[in-house]
Structures are given as C-alpha cells and as structure tokens.
Scaffold this motif. Structure first.
Motif, PDB file in Angstrom:
ATOM      1  N   LEU A 163       0.838  -1.205   0.000  1.00  0.00           N
ATOM      2  CA  LEU A 163       0.000   0.000   0.000  1.00  0.00           C
ATOM      3  C   LEU A 163       0.871   1.253   0.000  1.00  0.00           C
ATOM      4  CD1 LEU A 163      -2.827  -1.054   2.503  1.00  0.00           C
ATOM      5  CD2 LEU A 163      -3.092  -0.648   0.051  1.00  0.00           C
ATOM      6  N   GLY A 164       1.967   1.182   0.739  1.00  0.00           N
ATOM      7  CA  GLY A 164       2.894   2.298   0.763  1.00  0.00           C
ATOM      8  C   GLY A 164       3.476   2.573  -0.614  1.00  0.00           C
ATOM      9  N   ALA A 165       3.771   1.489  -1.324  1.00  0.00           N
ATOM     10  CA  ALA A 165       4.366   1.627  -2.655  1.00  0.00           C
ATOM     11  C   ALA A 165       3.312   1.904  -3.725  1.00  0.00           C
ATOM     12  CB  ALA A 165       5.133   0.345  -3.007  1.00  0.00           C
ATOM     13  N   GLY A 166       2.030   1.810  -3.354  1.00  0.00           N
ATOM     14  CA  GLY A 166       0.963   2.071  -4.328  1.00  0.00           C
ATOM     15  C   GLY A 166       0.810   0.968  -5.360  1.00  0.00           C
ATOM     16  N   SER A 167       1.238  -0.257  -5.026  1.00  0.00           N
ATOM     17  CA  SER A 167       1.207  -1.316  -6.040  1.00  0.00           C
ATOM     18  C   SER A 167      -0.102  -2.114  -6.055  1.00  0.00           C
ATOM     19  CB  SER A 167       2.400  -2.256  -5.845  1.00  0.00           C
ATOM     20  OG  SER A 167       2.325  -2.888  -4.590  1.00  0.00           O
ATOM     21  N   LEU A 168      -1.006  -1.838  -5.119  1.00  0.00           N
ATOM     22  CA  LEU A 168      -2.318  -2.499  -5.149  1.00  0.00           C
ATOM     23  C   LEU A 168      -3.362  -1.413  -5.397  1.00  0.00           C
ATOM     24  CD1 LEU A 168      -1.852  -4.818  -2.041  1.00  0.00           C
ATOM     25  CD2 LEU A 168      -1.796  -5.533  -4.431  1.00  0.00           C
ATOM     26  N   ARG A 218      -7.356   6.666  -2.552  1.00  0.00           N
ATOM     27  CA  ARG A 218      -6.353   7.025  -1.540  1.00  0.00           C
ATOM     28  C   ARG A 218      -6.727   8.341  -0.865  1.00  0.00           C
ATOM     29  NH1 ARG A 218      -2.012   3.460  -2.054  1.00  0.00           N
ATOM     30  NH2 ARG A 218      -0.549   4.836  -0.991  1.00  0.00           N
ATOM     31  N   THR A 219      -7.840   8.278  -0.172  1.00  0.00           N
ATOM     32  CA  THR A 219      -8.327   9.436   0.589  1.00  0.00           C
ATOM     33  C   THR A 219      -9.245   8.917   1.673  1.00  0.00           C
ATOM     34  OG1 THR A 219      -9.654  11.446   0.464  1.00  0.00           O
ATOM     35  CG2 THR A 219     -10.253   9.698  -1.029  1.00  0.00           C
ATOM     36  N   GLY A 220      -9.313   9.598   2.805  1.00  0.00           N
ATOM     37  CA  GLY A 220     -10.208   9.139   3.877  1.00  0.00           C
ATOM     38  C   GLY A 220      -9.767   7.810   4.465  1.00  0.00           C
ATOM     39  N   SER A 221     -10.737   6.985   4.905  1.00  0.00           N
ATOM     40  CA  SER A 221     -10.399   5.720   5.567  1.00  0.00           C
ATOM     41  C   SER A 221     -10.922   4.529   4.778  1.00  0.00           C
ATOM     42  CB  SER A 221     -11.004   5.680   6.971  1.00  0.00           C
ATOM     43  OG  SER A 221     -12.398   5.459   6.912  1.00  0.00           O
ATOM     44  N   GLY A 222     -10.117   3.479   4.733  1.00  0.00           N
ATOM     45  CA  GLY A 222     -10.530   2.214   4.140  1.00  0.00           C
ATOM     46  C   GLY A 222     -10.412   1.095   5.170  1.00  0.00           C
ATOM     47  N   ILE A 223     -11.185   0.050   4.989  1.00  0.00           N
ATOM     48  CA  ILE A 223     -11.178  -1.071   5.938  1.00  0.00           C
ATOM     49  C   ILE A 223     -10.825  -2.359   5.211  1.00  0.00           C
ATOM     50  CG2 ILE A 223     -12.804  -2.591   7.153  1.00  0.00           C
ATOM     51  CD1 ILE A 223     -13.993  -0.199   8.502  1.00  0.00           C
ATOM     52  N   ILE A 224      -9.864  -3.104   5.782  1.00  0.00           N
ATOM     53  CA  ILE A 224      -9.474  -4.399   5.217  1.00  0.00           C
ATOM     54  C   ILE A 224      -9.564  -5.426   6.343  1.00  0.00           C
ATOM     55  CG2 ILE A 224      -7.614  -5.697   4.101  1.00  0.00           C
ATOM     56  CD1 ILE A 224      -6.542  -2.946   3.092  1.00  0.00           C
ATOM     57  N   ASP A 225     -10.515  -6.346   6.223  1.00  0.00           N
ATOM     58  CA  ASP A 225     -10.819  -7.314   7.284  1.00  0.00           C
ATOM     59  C   ASP A 225     -10.588  -8.702   6.707  1.00  0.00           C
ATOM     60  OD1 ASP A 225     -12.003  -8.963   9.198  1.00  0.00           O
ATOM     61  OD2 ASP A 225     -13.797  -7.726   9.431  1.00  0.00           O
ATOM     62  N   PHE A 226      -9.624  -9.436   7.245  1.00  0.00           N
ATOM     63  CA  PHE A 226      -9.327 -10.755   6.681  1.00  0.00           C
ATOM     64  C   PHE A 226      -8.769 -11.687   7.752  1.00  0.00           C
ATOM     65  CE2 PHE A 226      -4.649 -11.128   6.340  1.00  0.00           C
ATOM     66  CZ  PHE A 226      -4.269  -9.846   6.714  1.00  0.00           C
ATOM     67  N   GLY A 227      -8.745 -12.965   7.405  1.00  0.00           N
ATOM     68  CA  GLY A 227      -8.132 -13.960   8.272  1.00  0.00           C
ATOM     69  C   GLY A 227      -7.359 -14.940   7.428  1.00  0.00           C
ATOM     70  N   VAL A 241      -6.955   1.745   7.056  1.00  0.00           N
ATOM     71  CA  VAL A 241      -5.916   2.542   6.402  1.00  0.00           C
ATOM     72  C   VAL A 241      -6.418   3.972   6.234  1.00  0.00           C
ATOM     73  CG1 VAL A 241      -4.845   0.592   5.217  1.00  0.00           C
ATOM     74  CG2 VAL A 241      -6.701   1.795   4.115  1.00  0.00           C
ATOM     75  N   LEU A 242      -5.547   4.898   6.576  1.00  0.00           N
ATOM     76  CA  LEU A 242      -5.887   6.319   6.447  1.00  0.00           C
ATOM     77  C   LEU A 242      -4.959   6.946   5.422  1.00  0.00           C
ATOM     78  CD1 LEU A 242      -6.212   7.353  10.223  1.00  0.00           C
ATOM     79  CD2 LEU A 242      -8.060   6.829   8.618  1.00  0.00           C
ATOM     80  N   PHE A 243      -5.543   7.688   4.498  1.00  0.00           N
ATOM     81  CA  PHE A 243      -4.730   8.357   3.483  1.00  0.00           C
ATOM     82  C   PHE A 243      -4.766   9.860   3.718  1.00  0.00           C
ATOM     83  CE2 PHE A 243      -6.085   4.407   1.427  1.00  0.00           C
ATOM     84  CZ  PHE A 243      -4.846   3.913   1.047  1.00  0.00           C
ATOM     85  N   SER A 359      -2.118  -6.252  13.739  1.00  0.00           N
ATOM     86  CA  SER A 359      -2.840  -5.261  12.958  1.00  0.00           C
ATOM     87  C   SER A 359      -2.737  -3.906  13.643  1.00  0.00           C
ATOM     88  CB  SER A 359      -4.308  -5.657  12.823  1.00  0.00           C
ATOM     89  OG  SER A 359      -5.001  -4.651  12.128  1.00  0.00           O
ATOM     90  N   ARG A 360      -2.859  -2.850  12.861  1.00  0.00           N
ATOM     91  CA  ARG A 360      -2.789  -1.481  13.406  1.00  0.00           C
ATOM     92  C   ARG A 360      -3.417  -0.540  12.377  1.00  0.00           C
ATOM     93  NH1 ARG A 360       1.938  -4.525  11.487  1.00  0.00           N
ATOM     94  NH2 ARG A 360       2.898  -3.267   9.871  1.00  0.00           N
ATOM     95  N   ILE A 361      -3.582   0.685  12.797  1.00  0.00           N
ATOM     96  CA  ILE A 361      -4.099   1.682  11.865  1.00  0.00           C
ATOM     97  C   ILE A 361      -2.926   2.177  11.024  1.00  0.00           C
ATOM     98  CG2 ILE A 361      -5.176   3.970  11.684  1.00  0.00           C
ATOM     99  CD1 ILE A 361      -6.759   3.190  14.262  1.00  0.00           C
ATOM    100  N   LEU A 362      -3.036   1.954   9.717  1.00  0.00           N
ATOM    101  CA  LEU A 362      -1.931   2.302   8.823  1.00  0.00           C
ATOM    102  C   LEU A 362      -2.201   3.669   8.202  1.00  0.00           C
ATOM    103  CD1 LEU A 362      -1.555  -1.141   6.968  1.00  0.00           C
ATOM    104  CD2 LEU A 362      -0.124  -0.251   8.822  1.00  0.00           C
ATOM    105  N   ARG A 363      -1.141   4.488   8.147  1.00  0.00           N
ATOM    106  CA  ARG A 363      -1.310   5.845   7.605  1.00  0.00           C
ATOM    107  C   ARG A 363      -0.377   6.068   6.415  1.00  0.00           C
ATOM    108  NH1 ARG A 363      -3.709   8.629  12.290  1.00  0.00           N
ATOM    109  NH2 ARG A 363      -3.770   7.020  13.887  1.00  0.00           N
ATOM    110  N   TYR A 364      -0.905   6.633   5.371  1.00  0.00           N
ATOM    111  CA  TYR A 364      -0.101   6.942   4.187  1.00  0.00           C
ATOM    112  C   TYR A 364      -0.340   8.382   3.775  1.00  0.00           C
ATOM    113  CZ  TYR A 364      -0.192   1.911   4.232  1.00  0.00           C
ATOM    114  OH  TYR A 364      -0.104   0.620   4.640  1.00  0.00           O
ATOM    115  N   ALA A 365       0.657   8.928   3.108  1.00  0.00           N
ATOM    116  CA  ALA A 365       0.566  10.330   2.669  1.00  0.00           C
ATOM    117  C   ALA A 365      -0.533  10.465   1.615  1.00  0.00           C
ATOM    118  CB  ALA A 365       1.904  10.777   2.115  1.00  0.00           C
TER     119      ALA A 365
END
Lengths: 365, 365
Positions: A163-168, A218-227, A241-243, A359-365
């Motif tokens: 996500l940081g690299a923007g590859s997905l 890549r704005t606001g908040s997204g949710i990724i829920d998996f197992g 994830v917060l952008f 897991s944690r809240i991930l933040r990207y520019a």
C-alpha cells in the motif's frame, strides 16, 4: 487428539444418560474426527462413533472414526441414516440427543427414526457442550492458531509495504493479494471472504459486496478485514488505512477506536467478565456521541465466529479463561465520514494475555 | 418488481389466514426488498413490511421496504424485535408464520414474543411458497441470469485460451483468474468459492480445500467448478480438463458423462418429471458399473442451489416449468482414475429449453 475429544463427548453422554447423539456442523465434526466437510457424525454412549461422509474419498484421507459409511448409501437423508445406524441406541427407554439447530418441522421424522427413544433437542445440550469444549483451545489448537497468526502478521507487513508503494490499486487487487499470499504461505486459504472496502464503502460494518473491481481510493479511511486459515484454524484481523490528513471527524473516530481498543486490551485477564470490557467500550463511545453496531469481539478457531462472545448484552457472565483465543475489534461507522475498525487476536494462557496478531491503523501520505 | 413479489406474499398470507410472517434468509430478503444481507423482514397480511437490517447504511442504499428499523435497536435479538414490531398481528386469535428452518429450541421464546398468537412453523408454509415463487424466474431475473451466463461464457473461453497457452500454473492461479475476471467484467463476484481440483484431487465431489497453492498438473483429469454472480444471480458451470491421451478408464468415464449429459439435455421440456431424467442417468451409470454420488442438477438464482431439484430420489414429481433455470451436471469420481463432471445451465422458456452456458470437456496435448 480427536480421540481424546471424542472420549470427552462419550463421558458427557454417559453423564447425561444419553445413549446416542449426532452432530452435523462442519467445524464440530472436524474437531472430533478431522473430516472437514459435508458429513454427519453419530456418537454412542458406549464409546463408539460412525461417520457418514458425502465424499468417501476425502474421508478416507482425512477422517478418524470407528466406522465410516458413505452418506450416499442413504441418499443423504438423515432419518434413513439414523434408522440404519442407531441400532440399540434407538427404541423405547433410550435417549437420543439431536443438534440445537435442528429445524422444528423435522422433529417428527427424527422421532420416528428414533423408534420410541426420547429425542432431546436443547440449546445447552451436546451442541452447547462442544461449543464450550471448543472455546478452550488445547495445545495443538493453540499451535495452529499461533501459526495462523504468524502468517497473518507476515501478510499485514507485506500489505503495508504494497500500500505504501501504491502497487495495489483496486479492492480486487488487495483481496486477491491476500488470497494468494494465504495459500502460497501454506495456509488452507483466507479464513473467510476478505472484506476490502475503500473509503466510499468503509461505512459498512461488513461491506457488500465484500470487495469490488473499483479503485481503492487514496483518501479518507478504508477497511481491510481478513483472516488466514492454517489447517482449519483461522485468524481474524482488521486493518484500517488512512490516506492523507484525516478530517476532524475521522480523526476523532480513529482516536476513539484506538482508545477503546487500548483500554479493552488492558482489562483482559483470566476471570474477568467480558461483558464488563464491552460495556466500558459502549460507555466511551456513547459519551462521545457514537455507538458501535456490533459486539466487541468473538472467539476464533475452526470457525471465524465461535464462543466466547465479548459483548455487552449477554444474559450470563462471560468469564475469560485460559485457553481462549478471541478478537478485540472496536469499530465506528459513519454514513459520510467513513468507518474505522481495529481488530487483533488475543490468546489467553497461563502467562496472561498475548496479542498474537499485529494489525494497526496504517497511515499513508 | 420487489413490490410485486411482496404483493404475492401478502395474498398468500391472506389466503392462509396468517396475520404476520417473518423471513431471515439473505436470498429471500433480497428477492423481496433488494437488501442483500444480514436482515430480518416482517411481512403483514395488511400489505405492509418492516425491514430490520444490521447495516442501516447499506439498507438506505439498497432496500425497498415500508419501514426500516435498525436491527441493532433490538441488539439483534429476534424475539425483542418481534415483540416491538408485530403490534396488532400478535396476541390471541392471531396467526404468525415463522421460517421452516427455525431451530426447535427457540420456538418457546418466539411463542412468548407472539403474545398468544398461534405460531405456525411448517416446511410447506411461507418458506416453501417463496421457494416456489423463486423457482419460476420473472423477466428481470431471466435477464440477470442471462447476463451472468454471458460473462461466464466469456470467462470459459478465456480460461480455455489460458490453459492452452499454459499461462495458469497452479490451482490458485486459476481460482484467482476466475475471481478477477468475474469482478472486472462487472459481476458481483464469483457465485461461490471456485473449486479448482488438479488431477490428484479431481476424485473429490467438492474438493477440499476448494483450491490450493499446488501446481495444476497437466496429466489426467482436472475439475474447475465456478459461477459468476451478476447483480445477485449466479451461474454454475463445471469444466473438466483432460491433458494428453486419457487412460482407458478415464476415457470410459468421460464418454459416460458426456452420454448422460446429452441424453439429459435432450429430455428437458415443460411438464417432464425431472426425476425421470435423473433416473435415466442413474441407469446409464449403473449399467457401466458406476454410480453418481450427487443429484443431476439444481435450480440457480439468488442462491447457487435452490429449487427445482433434479434428482432421482424425490418423493413428489418435480415437473419442469417455463421460467425455471437449472444446472445439468452428471459426474463420476474414482479414487485413483480421477473425476469427470460436465455442468451447464439451462433456461426453460415458452420457446423450449436453451443451454445458456458453454462449458465443455476441454482437451489439451
């Protein structure tokens, strides 16, 4: 270990004066025999069991049972199978316990098949007993859940990097990335259909559809829920994830969720009533003018949702015990501001609680 | 169209002197309101309905109902919700119908919530009626299933090309290819977890796990069973792939399956009893020393398995009617020779049957 678990069931049957019982749930049967799907398992007070699998090829590879009879011999009709298999355990003076989720209209036919035996169908019967057994994990189960968590943590880090690299780019890209990594790393798969909700859909508790072909904006908040499922046992985590710079509303929600999460984790210990932890979260949210539309957490194992249940509304105390493995997942969802959920898995052992996922809240520019 | 379907339910309630009924199945509720998941729908003889969705944000986007009340207001407890919502339809002299799959132990609490109304729980009540309604597709449903089939056929061709070119190496590659194409082409997703079983696992009826990270070996027979969901409606096809020159045993199984498939398709027409078609397949296989461990086919729609059921063992005639859309899927599975299944979807209209999908047995060098 399957044998040991079955012995426990036989003892329970004896204690309850039940001559025979059957179970139909995939997870219950996997727990007791190793057979993962589409079967009926009949257990006798005399210490014997008969497995009726749909797929005999799969059963011959996986199942541990005293006797295996193809369910197709009875055209997959439960009552026909019972008539043939119950034997001495049916008939007058006998007692047969059936699953708590048995549909009411089928009771008559099952009574007929039991040939005069008393048919017992109760919430707190064998169904409840197996649920209680499964809520306290044995060593082999703790090891499998530990492995599931390890794989999950590896994938969270990979996800963070990607996500940081923007590859997905799309929700689909992210969901398939998770599925691919789950199986490539040796897991049985993801533990459930991953929920990947970009900012426009993160207001959903369980976004529908779980993921789409649309861009994960890549704005606001997204949710990724998996197992990740390892040999039947699944983890369950949610990454928010917060952008960019979050709006004031979103920052407030994020802070509240993090606070609720931290306070909950701090309160976990043996003997604590999970309702109290959940009620505290409700209070924190209510004071801030929010409310959480779901429970605080749930057990994980062969099913992604199983006992114990961490929620404020339970009628009986829900005491946390060693051997339990469960999620903690406070979340808030606003129709326009978006959603925030933070979810990790906690293993409670003699050494106290361990948060086994990262897991944690991930933040990207 | 949702309203028209609900009107039909209200008429049924009136005819059966039922004052109120509720349904809980996702597919039933989507059929009647458009809401796709996690809800309870209460329907009144007076021609009114109340939807209780878990996720109100989702409901506000998708659901059509006279009244929407968040299920969380009742802590997602069915009996609390009924107590609040039933109103005049509860109480002595009233009649409340509940779903046929209601667990027997919950009946007491539901009776309490109905405050003296007669509580009716039967297989052939409203649950059966909605299943019958859904088994005959209306024009909008036929259009959606037609679209699902179109996307499926495109993906089958792409799959054929990719397998021919050798560009999909593992079961995982194939499964993710299907999921990606389903969503990229505008589908809601695959209709169920795709089953991708390479030759070592094609002997499974529903291979477990559905797919793995292992190589899809290019020898013997492999089975790929998938569907594409378009706006809720799913197709269901199985492609068998054969690599190289098949063994005599595998060739014989393939010929038998193709013969059973061709003969079945030929016999499909309005008014025919599906049991007779299925029985003919059983005879063909039995004469050759084989037996099929599953039914010949099933309806498709909002669920991947729904009425009608094409199987030899039904107790009542299963007459094929115009508006039905169903699979035909003969298959044989041998522990060492492998498995073969051929499955396509058939739409039966005033113009007769149309095979709407283009699955076939694919052969590669």
């Amino acid at each position: 270990m399957h044998r040991r678990r079955r012995e426990q069931v036989y003892q329970w049957l004896d204690h309850e004066s039940v001559d025979a019982a059957y179970v139909t749930g995939d997870a219950e049967i996997r727990y007791l025999t190793g057979m993962p799907s589409d079967s009926v398992l009949v257990l006798f007070r005399t210490g014997r069991c008969v497995l009726l699998p749909w797929d005999v090829n799969l059963a011959s590879e996986r199942a541990e049972a005293d006797e295996i009879i193809p369910y197709t011999e009875f055209d997959r009709k439960l009552t026909d199978a019972l008539r043939a298999v119950l034997g001495d355990a049916a008939g007058p003076g006998r007692r047969v316990e059936i699953p708590a989720d048995t549909p009411h209209p089928s009771l008559g036919d099952i009574r007929d098949a039991a040939c005069g035996a008393e048919v017992v169908c109760r919430v707190d019967g064998l169904t409840g007993e197996i649920s209680r057994m499964r809520s306290i994990k044995d060593d082999s189960e703790l090891a499998l859940l530990g492995r599931a968590a390890e794989l999950t943590n590896k994938v969270i880090d990979e996800l963070d990097e990607a996500l940081g690299a923007g590859s997905l780019e799309s929700e689909l890209d992210i969901a398939l990335f998770l599925e691919r990594r789950a199986r490539s790393l040796g897991g049985e798969g993801t533990g459930f259909e991953p929920i990947v909700a970009g900012p426009s859909r993160s207001n959903g508790i369980h976004a529908f559809p779980a993921f789409t072909g649309a861009r994960f904006a890549r704005t606001g908040s997204g949710i990724i829920d998996f197992g990740i499922n390892f040999d039947g046992y699944t983890s369950d985590v949610t990454v928010t994830v917060l952008f960019g710079e979050p709006s004031a509303a979103l920052r407030r929600m994020t802070d509240l969720v993090q606070q609720a999460y931290d306070e909950s984790i701090e309160r976990i210990e043996e003997g604590v009533d999970a309702r109290d932890i959940a009620r505290r979260v409700d209070t924190v949210f209510e004071r801030a003018g929010y409310s959480m539309p779901h429970g605080l957490g749930h057990g994980i194992g062969l099913e992604v949702h199983e006992a114990p249940w961490l929620k404020s509304s339970g009628e009986a105390p829900a005491l946390l015990s060693r051997g339990m493995v469960f999620t903690v997942e406070p979340g808030l969802y606003h129709s326009t501001d978006g959603g925030v959920r933070l979810e990790n898995d906690v293993m409670l052992t003699a050494d106290g609680p361990t948060i086994i996922t990262t897991s944690r809240i991930l933040r990207y520019a």
